[in-house]
Each structure stands twice: as structure tokens, then as C-alpha cells.
Design a protein around this motif. Structure first.
Motif, PDB file in Angstrom:
ATOM      1  N   LEU A 185       0.834  -1.185   0.000  1.00  0.00           N
ATOM      2  CA  LEU A 185       0.000   0.000   0.000  1.00  0.00           C
ATOM      3  C   LEU A 185       0.877   1.246   0.000  1.00  0.00           C
ATOM      4  O   LEU A 185       2.089   1.144   0.105  1.00  0.00           O
ATOM      5  CB  LEU A 185      -0.962   0.001   1.195  1.00  0.00           C
ATOM      6  N   GLU A 186       0.238   2.402  -0.145  1.00  0.00           N
ATOM      7  CA  GLU A 186       0.952   3.669  -0.272  1.00  0.00           C
ATOM      8  C   GLU A 186       2.062   3.508  -1.322  1.00  0.00           C
ATOM      9  O   GLU A 186       1.813   2.989  -2.401  1.00  0.00           O
ATOM     10  CB  GLU A 186       1.442   4.147   1.091  1.00  0.00           C
ATOM     11  N   ASP A 187       3.314   3.942  -1.042  1.00  0.00           N
ATOM     12  CA  ASP A 187       4.383   3.807  -2.036  1.00  0.00           C
ATOM     13  C   ASP A 187       4.853   2.368  -2.214  1.00  0.00           C
ATOM     14  O   ASP A 187       5.560   2.055  -3.172  1.00  0.00           O
ATOM     15  CB  ASP A 187       5.571   4.690  -1.667  1.00  0.00           C
ATOM     16  N   GLY A 188       4.443   1.484  -1.326  1.00  0.00           N
ATOM     17  CA  GLY A 188       4.773   0.064  -1.471  1.00  0.00           C
ATOM     18  C   GLY A 188       4.159  -0.563  -2.710  1.00  0.00           C
ATOM     19  O   GLY A 188       4.629  -1.595  -3.190  1.00  0.00           O
ATOM     20  N   VAL A 189       3.111   0.079  -3.262  1.00  0.00           N
ATOM     21  CA  VAL A 189       2.463  -0.467  -4.457  1.00  0.00           C
ATOM     22  C   VAL A 189       3.420  -0.522  -5.653  1.00  0.00           C
ATOM     23  O   VAL A 189       3.196  -1.279  -6.595  1.00  0.00           O
ATOM     24  CB  VAL A 189       1.178   0.306  -4.851  1.00  0.00           C
ATOM     25  N   LEU A 190       4.488   0.248  -5.607  1.00  0.00           N
ATOM     26  CA  LEU A 190       5.452   0.242  -6.705  1.00  0.00           C
ATOM     27  C   LEU A 190       6.087  -1.139  -6.882  1.00  0.00           C
ATOM     28  O   LEU A 190       6.507  -1.499  -7.978  1.00  0.00           O
ATOM     29  CB  LEU A 190       6.528   1.303  -6.480  1.00  0.00           C
ATOM     30  N   ALA A 191       6.120  -1.923  -5.820  1.00  0.00           N
ATOM     31  CA  ALA A 191       6.673  -3.281  -5.901  1.00  0.00           C
ATOM     32  C   ALA A 191       5.763  -4.221  -6.681  1.00  0.00           C
ATOM     33  O   ALA A 191       6.202  -5.288  -7.102  1.00  0.00           O
ATOM     34  CB  ALA A 191       6.900  -3.839  -4.496  1.00  0.00           C
ATOM     35  N   ALA A 192       4.520  -3.835  -6.884  1.00  0.00           N
ATOM     36  CA  ALA A 192       3.559  -4.700  -7.582  1.00  0.00           C
ATOM     37  C   ALA A 192       3.622  -4.559  -9.095  1.00  0.00           C
ATOM     38  O   ALA A 192       3.034  -5.367  -9.808  1.00  0.00           O
ATOM     39  CB  ALA A 192       2.144  -4.388  -7.097  1.00  0.00           C
ATOM     40  N   THR A 193       4.323  -3.559  -9.579  1.00  0.00           N
ATOM     41  CA  THR A 193       4.349  -3.334 -11.023  1.00  0.00           C
ATOM     42  C   THR A 193       5.289  -4.308 -11.712  1.00  0.00           C
ATOM     43  O   THR A 193       6.307  -4.717 -11.160  1.00  0.00           O
ATOM     44  CB  THR A 193       4.761  -1.886 -11.353  1.00  0.00           C
ATOM     45  N   SER A 194       4.913  -4.679 -12.919  1.00  0.00           N
ATOM     46  CA  SER A 194       5.742  -5.612 -13.689  1.00  0.00           C
ATOM     47  C   SER A 194       6.857  -4.859 -14.404  1.00  0.00           C
ATOM     48  O   SER A 194       6.770  -3.654 -14.632  1.00  0.00           O
ATOM     49  CB  SER A 194       4.880  -6.386 -14.686  1.00  0.00           C
ATOM     50  N   GLY A 195       7.926  -5.583 -14.717  1.00  0.00           N
ATOM     51  CA  GLY A 195       9.018  -5.019 -15.497  1.00  0.00           C
ATOM     52  C   GLY A 195       9.972  -4.127 -14.739  1.00  0.00           C
ATOM     53  O   GLY A 195      10.625  -3.275 -15.345  1.00  0.00           O
ATOM     54  N   THR A 196      10.075  -4.283 -13.429  1.00  0.00           N
ATOM     55  CA  THR A 196      10.997  -3.463 -12.645  1.00  0.00           C
ATOM     56  C   THR A 196      12.128  -4.323 -12.089  1.00  0.00           C
ATOM     57  O   THR A 196      12.110  -5.547 -12.210  1.00  0.00           O
ATOM     58  CB  THR A 196      10.287  -2.764 -11.467  1.00  0.00           C
ATOM     59  N   SER A 197      13.059  -3.680 -11.428  1.00  0.00           N
ATOM     60  CA  SER A 197      14.195  -4.403 -10.849  1.00  0.00           C
ATOM     61  C   SER A 197      13.792  -5.289  -9.667  1.00  0.00           C
ATOM     62  O   SER A 197      14.569  -6.148  -9.262  1.00  0.00           O
ATOM     63  CB  SER A 197      15.283  -3.414 -10.405  1.00  0.00           C
ATOM     64  N   VAL A 198      12.598  -5.102  -9.111  1.00  0.00           N
ATOM     65  CA  VAL A 198      12.144  -5.964  -8.007  1.00  0.00           C
ATOM     66  C   VAL A 198      11.102  -6.986  -8.448  1.00  0.00           C
ATOM     67  O   VAL A 198      10.653  -7.795  -7.641  1.00  0.00           O
ATOM     68  CB  VAL A 198      11.599  -5.140  -6.814  1.00  0.00           C
ATOM     69  N   SER A 199      10.732  -6.969  -9.706  1.00  0.00           N
ATOM     70  CA  SER A 199       9.682  -7.860 -10.199  1.00  0.00           C
ATOM     71  C   SER A 199       9.997  -9.332  -9.965  1.00  0.00           C
ATOM     72  O   SER A 199       9.122 -10.101  -9.549  1.00  0.00           O
ATOM     73  CB  SER A 199       9.424  -7.628 -11.687  1.00  0.00           C
ATOM     74  N   ASP A 200      11.227  -9.746 -10.222  1.00  0.00           N
ATOM     75  CA  ASP A 200      11.590 -11.153 -10.027  1.00  0.00           C
ATOM     76  C   ASP A 200      11.517 -11.541  -8.554  1.00  0.00           C
ATOM     77  O   ASP A 200      11.066 -12.639  -8.214  1.00  0.00           O
ATOM     78  CB  ASP A 200      12.992 -11.444 -10.570  1.00  0.00           C
ATOM     79  N   LYS A 201      11.948 -10.650  -7.677  1.00  0.00           N
ATOM     80  CA  LYS A 201      11.904 -10.906  -6.233  1.00  0.00           C
ATOM     81  C   LYS A 201      10.458 -11.106  -5.773  1.00  0.00           C
ATOM     82  O   LYS A 201      10.158 -12.019  -5.001  1.00  0.00           O
ATOM     83  CB  LYS A 201      12.539  -9.734  -5.494  1.00  0.00           C
ATOM     84  N   VAL A 202       9.569 -10.259  -6.258  1.00  0.00           N
ATOM     85  CA  VAL A 202       8.158 -10.352  -5.889  1.00  0.00           C
ATOM     86  C   VAL A 202       7.538 -11.619  -6.477  1.00  0.00           C
ATOM     87  O   VAL A 202       6.786 -12.324  -5.803  1.00  0.00           O
ATOM     88  CB  VAL A 202       7.392  -9.082  -6.317  1.00  0.00           C
ATOM     89  N   ALA A 203       7.882 -11.938  -7.714  1.00  0.00           N
ATOM     90  CA  ALA A 203       7.356 -13.154  -8.347  1.00  0.00           C
ATOM     91  C   ALA A 203       7.790 -14.397  -7.565  1.00  0.00           C
ATOM     92  O   ALA A 203       6.993 -15.309  -7.346  1.00  0.00           O
ATOM     93  CB  ALA A 203       7.822 -13.237  -9.791  1.00  0.00           C
ATOM     94  N   THR A 204       9.031 -14.430  -7.136  1.00  0.00           N
ATOM     95  CA  THR A 204       9.530 -15.557  -6.340  1.00  0.00           C
ATOM     96  C   THR A 204       8.801 -15.638  -5.003  1.00  0.00           C
ATOM     97  O   THR A 204       8.451 -16.723  -4.540  1.00  0.00           O
ATOM     98  CB  THR A 204      11.049 -15.421  -6.115  1.00  0.00           C
TER      99      THR A 204
END
Length: 100
Positions: free
Chosen positions: A31-50
Motif C-alpha cells: 500500500l501507499e508507495d509500497g504499491v510500486l513493488a507490484a508493477t511488472s518489469g521493474t528491478s524488483v519484479s523477479d523478487k516479488v514473483a519468487t
């Protein structure tokens, strides 16, 4: 226990700490700025997918909208929820750990 992350993964290590220390199976809400982790195609996308193999991951839709992020930009497997569903998660899990 419900875990909430409200800081951008590009500015803080809140998401990393949450993923490292939360118990397998516990839900994570971005939530809040944490939602940026939910977007696809970023440097954290693989971490979130795992992380999705160990945790159901939710993102607050109104916070996506407030940041100009469309639901279609959310990575596969992440559930977009509204405020009512946020309350339901809190009630269901009883305890909330906020990662600052």
C-alpha cells in the motif's frame, strides 16, 4: 498475521525485510508507495514473483490509482483489492505487522 509494506522498494529495504522475516503462507499487502513493488518489469519484479510461491500478495487499488498505475500494470499473480477487502484481510488475520 497480515504484513503491510508502505515504502517504495526503490528507496527503502522494507519489502526485503518483510520477505526475509515473514512466515511462509502469511499474506503481504502493498500500500501507499509500497504499491510500486507490484508493477511488472521493474528491478524488483523477479523478487516479488519468487515471493508469491510463499505468500499471497495483495495491492491496494486506490493507492495504485493515486500513483497513476493502471491495474493492467500489476504483475501476474498479485491481487488488487479495495478498502473493504483490506478491512476483511485485517479482520481475518487479526494481527498486522507494518514494515516501515
Amino acid at each position: 498475521m497480515l504484513h503491510t509494506v508502505n515504502k517504495s522498494p526503490f528507496e527503502r529495504n522494507s519489502l526485503d525485510s518483510c520477505l526475509r522475516l515473514s512466515v511462509k503462507g502469511s499474506p503481504i499487502l502493498l500500500l501507499e508507495d509500497g504499491v510500486l513493488a507490484a508493477t511488472s518489469g521493474t528491478s524488483v519484479s523477479d523478487k516479488v514473483a519468487t515471493a508469491q510461491s510463499d505468500h499471497p500478495i495483495f495491492v491496494l487499488g486506490p493507492d495504485l490509482k493515486a500513483r497513476g498505475i493502471a491495474d493492467g500494470d500489476v504483475a501476474d499473480g498479485i491481487t488488487v483489492i479495495d478498502y473493504g477487502e483490506f478491512v476483511d484481510l485485517v479482520v481475518e488475520h487479526g494481527t498486522v505487522q507494518s514494515w516501515l
